[in-house]
Design a protein around this motif. Structure first.
Motif, PDB file in Angstrom:
ATOM      1  N   UNK A 155      19.577 -22.640 -72.339  1.00 18.49           N
ATOM      2  CA  UNK A 155      20.597 -22.183 -71.409  1.00 18.49           C
ATOM      3  C   UNK A 155      21.878 -21.774 -72.148  1.00 18.49           C
ATOM      4  N   UNK A 156      22.218 -22.557 -73.203  1.00 24.24           N
ATOM      5  CA  UNK A 156      23.420 -22.220 -73.974  1.00 24.24           C
ATOM      6  C   UNK A 156      23.268 -20.865 -74.675  1.00 24.24           C
ATOM      7  N   UNK A 157      22.039 -20.660 -75.247  1.00 26.50           N
ATOM      8  CA  UNK A 157      21.798 -19.386 -75.936  1.00 26.50           C
ATOM      9  C   UNK A 157      21.867 -18.230 -74.950  1.00 26.50           C
ATOM     10  N   UNK A 158      21.240 -18.431 -73.779  1.00 24.67           N
ATOM     11  CA  UNK A 158      21.264 -17.368 -72.765  1.00 24.67           C
ATOM     12  C   UNK A 158      22.690 -17.067 -72.320  1.00 24.67           C
ATOM     13  N   UNK A 159      23.422 -18.159 -72.049  1.00 24.35           N
ATOM     14  CA  UNK A 159      24.804 -17.968 -71.610  1.00 24.35           C
ATOM     15  C   UNK A 159      25.650 -17.324 -72.697  1.00 24.35           C
ATOM     16  N   UNK A 160      25.404 -17.710 -73.963  1.00 25.83           N
ATOM     17  CA  UNK A 160      26.134 -17.122 -75.073  1.00 25.83           C
ATOM     18  C   UNK A 160      25.787 -15.634 -75.222  1.00 25.83           C
ATOM     19  N   UNK A 161      24.472 -15.354 -75.112  1.00 20.80           N
ATOM     20  CA  UNK A 161      24.050 -13.942 -75.209  1.00 20.80           C
ATOM     21  C   UNK A 161      24.647 -13.118 -74.077  1.00 20.80           C
ATOM     22  N   UNK A 162      24.647 -13.705 -72.876  1.00 22.32           N
ATOM     23  CA  UNK A 162      25.247 -13.000 -71.758  1.00 22.32           C
ATOM     24  C   UNK A 162      26.741 -12.761 -71.976  1.00 22.32           C
ATOM     25  N   UNK A 163      27.395 -13.798 -72.552  1.00 20.09           N
ATOM     26  CA  UNK A 163      28.825 -13.638 -72.818  1.00 20.09           C
ATOM     27  C   UNK A 163      29.076 -12.559 -73.866  1.00 20.09           C
ATOM     28  N   UNK A 164      28.234 -12.586 -74.936  1.00 18.70           N
ATOM     29  CA  UNK A 164      28.389 -11.567 -75.988  1.00 18.70           C
ATOM     30  C   UNK A 164      28.119 -10.177 -75.418  1.00 18.70           C
ATOM     31  N   UNK A 165      27.038 -10.134 -74.593  1.00 21.38           N
ATOM     32  CA  UNK A 165      26.727  -8.834 -73.984  1.00 21.38           C
ATOM     33  C   UNK A 165      27.858  -8.353 -73.090  1.00 21.38           C
ATOM     34  N   UNK A 166      28.381  -9.257 -72.295  1.00 18.90           N
ATOM     35  CA  UNK A 166      29.484  -8.875 -71.415  1.00 18.90           C
ATOM     36  C   UNK A 166      30.705  -8.453 -72.234  1.00 18.90           C
ATOM     37  N   UNK A 167      30.935  -9.205 -73.338  1.00 14.13           N
ATOM     38  CA  UNK A 167      32.075  -8.854 -74.201  1.00 14.13           C
ATOM     39  C   UNK A 167      31.886  -7.467 -74.808  1.00 14.13           C
TER      40      UNK A 167
END
Length: 326
Positions: free
Chosen positions: A230-242
Motif C-alpha cells: 500500500x505504501x509503494x502504491x501510494x508513493x507511486x501515485x504521489x510521484x505520478x500525481x507530482x
C-alpha cells in the motif's frame, strides 16, 4: 399307726408316678418317646404332655431352632501344592428329629467330620489365589454338598461360611515379597506413564506454541507486505500525481513563454538568461548532492544550448511536452 405309714408310702409313690407321667416341652423343642424300648412314632410337642409311667420313656429331646456349628482349623493342600489352614462356621437345624436320632449315632460329630471332608475336597480343587478370590463360590458349593449329604439325617444346612484361610508362614513371606514386587512394578509403571504423559503434553504444548508463533509471524509478514504494498502504491501515485502536476505546470509555463515571445521580440534574450541561470543552478544542485563527488562541466556547451533555444524561438515553434493543452 402302721396303716398310716402305709398310706403315706402309697401317696408318695403315687405322686412320684404321677409326676413322672407329666412332661412339659418348651417352645421350639421336640421329644421322642419309646414305648417298652420301641419307637412307635410318638412325639411330644411344646406344652403339657402325659406319658405312661414305667412304659414310656423320653429318649431324645432337641431344639428345632437354627444352630451354629464351629469347625476348627484344619490343614488343606491346594491344587498347586500349597499348605493352608482353613476354618468355617455352619448354620443348621433339625427338620426331622426321628432321623436325627435314629439314622446317626452322634449327629454333631458326624457333621463336623463331614464338613472337614468337604472343605478339604473343595480346597484341593483350587489354586492358592483362587481360594481368596472365589470364597463366595466355595461357600455355595459347600452349602449345596452338605445339604445333600445331611438330608438323610433329618438336618437342613442353611448357610456355610469360610472364616479364615491362612497359608503357611513361608507362603505368607513369599506372598508378601510378591505383593511388594507387584506394588513396586505398579509404581514404576505409573511413574513411567506419568513421565510419558508429561513429555507428550510438553511436546504437544511446544508444537502448538510453535504453530501459533508461526501463524503469528505469517500474519505479521502478510500485514507488513500489505502495508508495504500500500505504501509503494501510494508513493507511486504521489510521484505520478507530482509528475502530472509538474508537467502541467511546465506546459502552462511554456505557453506563457511562447505567448510572451510572440508578443515581445526582446523576450528571447530574457529567456536565454533564464535558461543559462537554470543550467547553472542545476549544476550547483548536482555538485552539492551527497552522492556526487566530482562534476565535469564544459563551458562551451552553454552557448550551444542557448543557440538551440534561440533557434527554436526564432522559428516560432512551441515545444511539445506531456500535458500541453495548446
Amino acid at each position: 399307726m402302721g396303716d398310716l405309714f402305709g398310706l403315706l408310702v402309697v401317696l408318695v409313690l403315687g405322686g412320684s408316678v404321677a409326676a413322672n407321667s407329666v412332661k412339659i416341652v418348651n417352645q421350639s423343642d421336640e421329644a421322642l418317646v419309646e414305648t417298652l424300648g420301641k419307637y412307635n412314632g410318638k412325639k411330644l410337642t411344646p406344652g403339657l404332655n402325659f406319658t405312661v409311667p414305667f412304659i414310656d420313656r423320653v429318649v431324645s429331646k432337641q431344639t428345632v431352632r437354627e444352630r451354629v456349628l464351629d469347625i476348627p482349623p484344619q490343614q488343606c493342600i491346594t491344587r498347586d501344592n500349597v499348605s493352608i489352614s482353613v476354618d468355617a462356621v455352619v448354620y443348621w437345624r433339625i427338620v426331622d428329629l426321628e432321623k436325627a436320632y435314629y439314622k446317626v449315632e452322634n449327629l454333631q460329630s458326624a457333621m463336623v467330620n463331614l464338613v472337614l471332608t468337604q472343605v478339604r475336597a473343595e480346597m484341593g480343587k483350587l489354586e492358592l489365589d483362587e481360594t481368596f478370590t472365589a470364597r463366595s463360590e466355595i461357600n455355595e458349593l459347600l452349602l449345596r454338598e452338605l445339604d445333600i449329604s445331611t438330608d438323610p439325617w433329618g438336618v437342613k444346612v442353611t448357610r456355610v461360611e469360610l472364616r479364615d484361610i491362612v497359608p503357611s508362614k513361608a507362603v505368607q513371606e513369599s506372598m508378601e515379597l510378591q505383593m511388594a514386587a507387584e506394588r513396586r512394578k505398579r509404581a514404576a509403571v505409573l511413574t513411567s506413564e506419568g513421565e510419558r504423559e508429561a513429555t507428550v503434553n510438553s511436546a504437544r504444548g511446544q508444537a502448538e506454541s510453535q504453530i501459533l508463533a508461526a501463524e503469528a509471524r505469517q500474519k505479521s509478514l502478510i500485514l507488513d507486505a500489505e502495508a508495504e504494498q500500500k505504501a509503494i502504491v501510494m508513493k507511486a501515485q504521489a510521484v505520478r500525481q507530482e509528475q502530472v502536476l509538474r508537467a502541467q505546470a511546465t506546459s502552462e509555463a511554456m505557453q506563457v513563454i511562447s505567448k510572451a515571445l510572440h508578443s515581445d521580440p526582446t523576450a528571447a534574450q530574457a529567456l536565454q538568461f533564464l535558461v543559462a541561470q537554470g543550467y547553472l543552478e542545476m549544476g550547483l544542485k548536482i555538485g552539492s548532492s551527497d552522492s556526487s563527488k566530482v562534476m565535469f562541466m564544459d563551458p562551451r556547451s552553454i552557448p550551444a544550448a542557448l543557440e538551440g533555444m534561440k533557434a527554436i524561438v526564432s522559428n516560432g515553434d512551441t515545444p511539445s511536452y506531456p500535458g500541453n493543452l495548446s
